[in-house]
Design an enzyme around this catalytic site. Structure first.
Site, PDB file in Angstrom:
ATOM      1  CG  HIS A 159      -1.711  -1.204   1.460  1.00 43.43           C
ATOM      2  ND1 HIS A 159      -2.681  -1.603   0.582  1.00 43.43           N
ATOM      3  CD2 HIS A 159      -1.710  -2.111   2.466  1.00 43.43           C
ATOM      4  CE1 HIS A 159      -3.259  -2.699   1.031  1.00 43.43           C
ATOM      5  NE2 HIS A 159      -2.686  -3.032   2.176  1.00 43.43           N
TER       6      HIS A 159
HETATM    7  C1  BDR Z   1      -3.270   1.496   4.870  1.00 44.20           C
HETATM    8  O1  BDR Z   1      -3.661   1.256   6.227  1.00 44.20           O
HETATM    9  C2  BDR Z   1      -2.536   1.025   7.029  1.00 44.20           C
HETATM   10  O2  BDR Z   1      -2.711  -0.138   7.789  1.00 44.20           O
HETATM   11  C3  BDR Z   1      -1.364   0.846   6.105  1.00 44.20           C
HETATM   12  O3  BDR Z   1      -0.180   1.356   6.673  1.00 44.20           O
HETATM   13  C4  BDR Z   1      -1.761   1.609   4.873  1.00 44.20           C
HETATM   14  O4  BDR Z   1      -1.418   2.972   4.976  1.00 44.20           O
HETATM   15  C5  BDR Z   1      -3.810   0.371   4.005  1.00 44.20           C
HETATM   16  O5  BDR Z   1      -5.204   0.325   4.077  1.00 44.20           O
END
Ligand code: BDR
Ligand code: CA
Length: 320
Positions: A245
């Site tokens: 992500h």
């Molecule tokens: C996002 O949520 C967090 O858990 C991760 O770091 C990322 O930024 C993904 O949905």
């Protein structure tokens, strides 16, 4: 041919396992100059996120980058305790990094962002990889902020994909939908990097092994931090590995990956208290008609990119 000057970047994050990978990438990228970091509660509380960030920066010998603690609570509700089942009890997979002697700066995250927007007026790029509470505070404190920001890249939302914290909502947006609405409603160009594309890019055990075998402590620490996260992603990928992500958002901000489908369309956030809370509603009708179809829309939603992120990510982090 002269190499373009690195883009000054302010990072707002909730460090966080994949945030740590993104930070390692940004530190190694020659295309960006990380000039300041703010932290927010999300994966972990904002103070612990700052501690994790300082400790990671120290491993990289980057004690020159100011780190500011930002909002502990979100605009409409208190911090809910993070996601230890995803990111471990300390946010970085339970790994004890050597404690840096450095402390966060006295300014809060939104104050540091405003200050740096003056220092780098017209050039500063804002990259957010956590809930965007600090950005809402910055916009509230200084509505002229967007005039000094060259662009915004935000990891968050789900355009057509399922959510990851509710059936329709992605965690960063769901943690503070009101703040996300403020960010998306402000007068600046945003590149939104949603789950639709971040889950299509992943790391696996070979990548982690390469990090663990590095001859410098920063990449080795990132390899260790990923261990717990790889367990969480077993059911999604059917193997030990993880989605990318925050690293994908970082690579897009740094221009390290080419976008092949990123329509500029209106995006709304559901701020109701119903089952759709935190959903990003991207108006993808007519997306193939080109940017003119949605005159005035300032948000590009990234749906496709060229190539695989993992090799570029690992190569960049290891090259340093
Ligand atoms: C996002 O949520 C967090 O858990 C991760 O770091 C990322 O930024 C993904 O949905
Ligand atoms: Ca994050």
């Amino acid at each position: 041919m002269t190499t373009p000057a690195p883009i000054p970047v302010f990072l707002d994050c909730d460090t966080g396992v994949d945030d740590s990978v993104a930070i390692a990438y940004l530190l190694a990228s020659r295309a960006v100059d990380l000039v300041g970091i703010g932290t927010v509660s999300g994966n972990i509380d904002s103070a612990t996120a700052a501690r994790n960030t300082l400790d990671l920066l120290a491993l990289y010998g980057r004690d020159d980058i100011p780190v500011a603690i930002g909002a502990h609570d979100h605009l409409s509700h208190p911090y809910g305790g993070g996601a230890p089942w995803v990111h471990g009890d300390n946010g970085i997979g339970g790994v004890d990094l050597p404690r840096s002697a450095r402390e966060p700066v006295a300014a809060s995250a939104h104050e540091l962002l405003i200050e740096l927007s003056h220092t780098h007026a017209g050039r500063l790029h804002l990259l957010t990889i956590g809930p965007v509470t600090n950005i809402a505070h910055a916009l509230e404190a200084d509505p002229t902020l967007p005039t000094r920001i060259a662009g915004v890249t935000t990891m968050g939302g789900a355009a057509l994909a399922a959510g990851n914290i509710s059936p329709v909502a992605e965690a960063n947006i769901h943690n503070d939908p009101e703040a996300a609405a403020a960010l998306l409603g402000a007068d600046w160009d945003i590149t939104l990097v949603p789950l639709d594309i971040t889950v299509e890019h992943s790391l696996d055990e070979d990548d982690r092994a390469a990090l663990l075998a590095a001859d410098t402590p920063g990449p080795r620490a990132v390899g260790a931090i990923l261990d717990h996260y790889f367990d969480f992603y077993m059911p999604l990928y059917g193997r030990r590995g993880c989605a990318l992500h925050d690293p994908l958002a970082a690579a897009i901000a740094a221009g390290g990956i080419t976008l092949t489908r990123a329509p500029r369309v209106p995006v709304m956030v559901d701020t109701s208290q119903g089952p759709g809370r935190g959903q990003t509603i991207a108006d993808l009708r007519g997306q193939r008609l080109g940017d003119r179809h949605h005159e005035g829309a300032r948000t590009r939603v990234v749906l496709e990119a060229e190539g695989e992120l993992a090799p570029h990510l690992i190569e960049t982090i290891l090259r340093g």
